[in-house]
Design a protein around this motif. Structure first.
Motif, PDB file in Angstrom:
ATOM      1  N   LEU A 201      45.416  28.072  22.321  1.00  0.00           N
ATOM      2  CA  LEU A 201      46.146  29.325  22.216  1.00  0.00           C
ATOM      3  C   LEU A 201      47.253  29.161  21.186  1.00  0.00           C
ATOM      4  O   LEU A 201      48.053  28.207  21.267  1.00  0.00           O
ATOM      5  CB  LEU A 201      46.754  29.720  23.561  1.00  0.00           C
ATOM      6  CG  LEU A 201      45.799  29.786  24.770  1.00  0.00           C
ATOM      7  CD1 LEU A 201      46.567  30.160  26.015  1.00  0.00           C
ATOM      8  CD2 LEU A 201      44.680  30.768  24.511  1.00  0.00           C
TER       9      LEU A 201
ATOM     10  N   VAL B 117      46.047  34.608  30.508  1.00  0.00           N
ATOM     11  CA  VAL B 117      44.958  34.397  29.547  1.00  0.00           C
ATOM     12  C   VAL B 117      43.874  33.538  30.172  1.00  0.00           C
ATOM     13  O   VAL B 117      42.676  33.789  30.004  1.00  0.00           O
ATOM     14  CB  VAL B 117      45.504  33.752  28.258  1.00  0.00           C
ATOM     15  CG1 VAL B 117      44.343  33.400  27.324  1.00  0.00           C
ATOM     16  CG2 VAL B 117      46.462  34.690  27.561  1.00  0.00           C
TER      17      VAL B 117
ATOM     18  N   ASP C 251      40.794  36.932  24.555  1.00  0.00           N
ATOM     19  CA  ASP C 251      41.996  37.432  23.878  1.00  0.00           C
ATOM     20  C   ASP C 251      41.893  36.997  22.420  1.00  0.00           C
ATOM     21  O   ASP C 251      42.295  35.877  22.063  1.00  0.00           O
ATOM     22  CB  ASP C 251      43.263  36.876  24.529  1.00  0.00           C
ATOM     23  CG  ASP C 251      44.523  37.600  24.037  1.00  0.00           C
ATOM     24  OD1 ASP C 251      44.550  38.015  22.855  1.00  0.00           O
ATOM     25  OD2 ASP C 251      45.470  37.753  24.828  1.00  0.00           O
TER      26      ASP C 251
ATOM     27  N   LYS D  38      41.706  35.618  32.360  1.00  0.00           N
ATOM     28  CA  LYS D  38      40.770  36.439  31.556  1.00  0.00           C
ATOM     29  C   LYS D  38      39.586  35.603  31.084  1.00  0.00           C
ATOM     30  O   LYS D  38      38.447  36.076  31.059  1.00  0.00           O
ATOM     31  CB  LYS D  38      41.491  37.021  30.347  1.00  0.00           C
ATOM     32  CG  LYS D  38      42.439  38.155  30.668  1.00  0.00           C
ATOM     33  CD  LYS D  38      43.036  38.716  29.378  1.00  0.00           C
ATOM     34  CE  LYS D  38      44.000  39.845  29.645  1.00  0.00           C
ATOM     35  NZ  LYS D  38      44.581  40.394  28.380  1.00  0.00           N
TER      36      LYS D  38
END
Length: 797
Positions: free
Chosen positions: A764, A779, A733, A782
């Motif tokens: 993040l 996230v 991301d 992912k």
């Protein structure tokens, strides 16, 4: 070029001091290299009278003299045979410097008796070589300065000598008259014009002159005449004094006269003993192999094409360079043939250099003497010979004609004023050029025959400017091309180069400037092509244009290590060449780090440099020159990088900003360098230009939401690179993931053979709202998916 002040005043009516003349000459472009002024050297000497002289009690040749001086009666011990009562002598008091013996006189004891000074001879004062006794003066008052007595009674002995440097284009200043003309044009006096009257001949010259047709291009004009019944001997005192002052040795009246006009009017001459000349004189090119014993008593063999003067039997003179000994004049000479000719500068220079002869004549002819002064120079020398040596002159014999120097250039006074940057009225410009010998036909300026260096309108500007004196030029700011803040002078790439230099220097690297040429082996090793091969290299070690900067840095490092400097940090910023055309080059920033990280210390912090050292330096330089913060580190560097210890800094697979890492061992072996050796190469031109350019800094953009960090540990095959994991995680991301870092690695143990555990920390940074647990878990999923797909690894339980 040397001359005395009195010699200059023969051509210049001036009251200027020596210092004013010297300063003006330098300002005119005739740089003064030195001034020998006896008035400065002899300023401390005074006159004294010996009132009593007695024999020294302990020395037969010494006398104890009581001398009346400006400091009272002084006792001086003197060993001169003419030291006696009643004479007026030159006194040096204690503390006076004696130039002839390079000593400063002090009070001393000679055989037990004090001496308070010295009575001087001419040699001790560098007035002459006379040293048989002390100076005895026929007049003078006690205490009078000796320089004042000399100025009134023997001015030639205190005549200042000025030496100037002559540039190749100012051949006219090789004569005292030419120097005087420049000073007069500046306004430091008035040029004394001396009419030249032709000396009538009373008989035909028995010696004729001819110039071969194939020689007229190098010897276009020859004049001469026979003077019979001369009496050769020492030249008069004034002539000898002038020649001695400029470093020439007086020889005889006839020779001294020719030397005088060489320096006085820049007109070299030569005299033949007419009784030793067989038949007529012929100017021609040497066939080759002819020989001549010249006036310097050396034998010379002529090459084909050299210009020589021969009589009916043999060569008698090297044209424009030096006369021959067989026809040289002596004290027994009664009939002379006087020569005044013009010789081509290039041919004269070539002959002199080929024969290795340096003479005053050759020095002037190779620069170019006045071609129109050939016949007038003959007349002047004839008149002086008749005056000093007597005799009877023949009619002039002449071959050829003076070369045509007529030319003209437009005098644009307004243009000259703009170029010089001073207000110079046209009337003043014309008057100044007129004083230098120029004439005018409307707006056309016609240079004089003695200024062969004037070859265009630019030379007119130079003449006006140097006479006006650029020292008077007032600094004025240049007008702005546009109003407001001026545009930047440096291009973006030049600014990047400047920033890169400063950053590398701040990081502790030393800048190198190496040759743009390298040897073919190095060029091949670093990816060079045949297109950058030089057609005419300086040497075999400089046969190729460099394809990279690293070869030069490696050579510098090898030289330093050979001298005991093993720990090095070098860098260079400059062009590298990937082809032979001007546009086939690119700018590189290269750094080389070799050895240890620092000196030994008690904390054992010293370690060998590694790829992460140069990675940090590369990132610092890229940040300084405006590279994006987010980049990819990929493999696949060129063959001179260590295959497993380097990285390419990229914005994508094809956009490479630089390379860093360890150099291949074969490269170090080729340059005989002791490793470890790390390097970085950056390409400033590959960095994208910012979309918006501004002279101000952008506003500080800080996130107001709390960042979140999550740790992940993956079980991977042992050969999986950490970089692959980092890149995969960062791509999960790109909007939220701000940073990915490796913080732990574990190999073996319960993981099994060929496995390892790699732990990463992912930061993040939300931008719009605080992340929820579900969003964070999404996230994280992912990231696990991306890493698993890229490496085949699994999340460690």
């Amino acid at each position: 070029m040397k001359f005395t002040l009195s010699w200059l005043k023969d051509h210049l009516d001036t009251e200027a001091s020596v210092d004013e003349i010297a300063e003006t000459l330098t300002d005119l472009g005739l740089e003064v290299e030195g001034v020998e002024n006896p008035l400065d050297t002899l300023a401390g000497f005074t006159l004294g009278k010996v009132i009593k002289a007695e024999k020294h009690p302990d020395a037969d040749r010494l006398r104890v003299c009581q001398v009346e001086t400006n400091q009272g009666v002084k006792q001086i011990i003197c060993g001169a045979p003419n030291a006696r009562e009643g004479i007026t002598a030159v006194i040096a008091h204690p503390g006076t410097y004696i130039p002839g013996i390079d000593t400063t006189i002090q009070v001393g004891k000679i055989r037990g008796i004090e001496s308070h000074g010295m009575m001087c001879s001419e040699r001790e004062m560098e007035l002459s070589d006379e040293h048989d006794g002390i100076i005895e003066l026929p007049s003078g008052e006690v205490g009078e300065r000796f320089v004042d007595w000399l100025a009134a009674n023997a001015p030639e002995k205190v005549d200042p000598v000025i030496e100037i440097a002559i540039t190749p284009n100012r051949q006219d200043a090789l004569g005292v008259e030419g120097v005087a003309r420049d000073l007069a044009a500046r306004g430091l006096g008035t040029l004394i014009e001396k009419p030249i009257e032709a000396v009538p001949g009373s008989f035909a010259s028995p010696i004729g002159v001819s110039i071969d047709a194939d020689t007229l291009d190098a010897a276009p004009h020859f004049t001469g005449r026979l003077i019979r019944g001369v009496k050769n001997g020492p030249s008069p005192a004034w002539l000898q004094a002038r020649l001695k002052a400029i470093g020439l040795r007086p020889i005889s009246a006839l020779v001294d006269i020719t030397n005088f006009f060489t320096f006085d009017r820049n007109r070299p001459l030569h005299v033949f003993d007419a009784d030793k000349v067989s038949g007529n004189l012929r100017v021609h090119r040497a066939a080759g192999g002819e020989t001549l014993t010249a006036l310097d008593d050396k034998d010379y063999t002529f090459a084909p094409g050299m210009i020589v003067i021969s009589d009916d039997t043999a060569a008698e003179s090297i044209a424009g360079v030096m006369g021959g000994a067989p026809t040289g004049v002596s004290d027994e000479t009664v009939n002379v043939f006087l020569e005044s000719a013009w010789w081509d500068p290039v041919t004269t220079a070539a002959t002199g250099r080929r024969l290795k002869i340096n003479s005053d004549a050759k020095y002037r002819f190779e620069r170019g003497v006045d071609p129109a002064f050939t016949r007038p120079g003959l007349e002047l020398a004839t008149a002086m010979i008749l005056e000093l040596c007597g005799g009877e002159a023949s009619e002039v014999v002449e071959a050829g004609a003076p070369i045509d120097t007529a030319r003209s250039y437009t005098l644009d006074a307004a243009h000259i004023e703009r170029l010089v940057g001073m207000e110079l009225p046209e009337a003043w410009q014309r008057e100044t050029l007129g004083k230098l010998g120029f004439t005018f036909d409307g707006d056309q300026a016609i240079p004089p025959s003695w200024r062969l260096d004037i070859k265009g309108e630019a030379d007119l500007v130079e003449e006006v400017a140097r006479i006006a004196s650029l020292t008077k030029l007032e600094a004025k700011p240049m007008p702005r091309a546009q109003t407001g803040v001026p545009r930047p002078i440096l291009t973006p790439i030049q600014k990047r180069e400047q920033a890169a230099r400063r950053t590398m220097a701040a990081l502790g690297y030393n800048e190198c400037v190496t040759y743009s040429f390298i040897d073919s082996t190095s060029a091949e090793m670093f990816g060079g092509s045949d297109a950058a091969l030089l057609a005419n290299p300086i040497s075999s070690e400089m046969s190729n244009m460099r394809p990279a900067l690293l070869p030069g840095l490696l050579q510098a490092a090898a030289r330093n290590q050979a001298r005991g400097f093993n720990d090095l940090a070098l860098f260079e910023v400059g062009p590298a060449f990937h082809g032979g055309e001007p546009e086939e080059q690119h700018v590189q920033v290269a750094g080389l780090l070799i050895g240890q990280s620092g000196p030994r210390d008690v904390h054992a912090a010293r370690r060998a440099v590694d790829p992460f050292d140069v990675k940090a330096d590369a990132e610092a330089v890229l940040a300084a020159i405006g590279a994006p913060a987010k980049v990819q580190i990929l493999r696949g560097g060129e063959g001179w990088w260590h295959p497993g210890r380097h990285g390419r800094i990229c914005l994508g697979p094809k956009k490479v900003l630089g390379v860093y890492g360890e150099l291949h061992p074969k490269v170090l072996a080729a340059y005989d360098i002791k490793g470890p050796a790390m390097a970085l190469v950056l390409y400033p031109e590959e960095i994208p230009q910012p979309r918006k350019s501004s002279a101000t800094r952008p506003a500080l953009d800080l996130a107001d939401l709390q960042a979140v960090e999550r740790d992940f540990a993956f079980v991977l095959d042992a050969d999986v690179e950490a970089l692959t994991v980092v890149n995969a995680a960062a791509g999960a991301d790109k909007a939220l993931i701000e940073d990915v870092r490796v913080f732990d690695e574990f190999i073996g143990g319960s993981l099994g053979e060929g496995k390892k555990s790699l732990a990463i920390s992912v930061r993040l940074q939300p931008l719009e709202k605080t992340l929820t647990d579900d969003e964070i878990e999404a996230v994280g999923a992912k990231i696990v998916e991306k890493v698993a797909k890229a490496t085949g690894g699994v999340l460690r339980g």
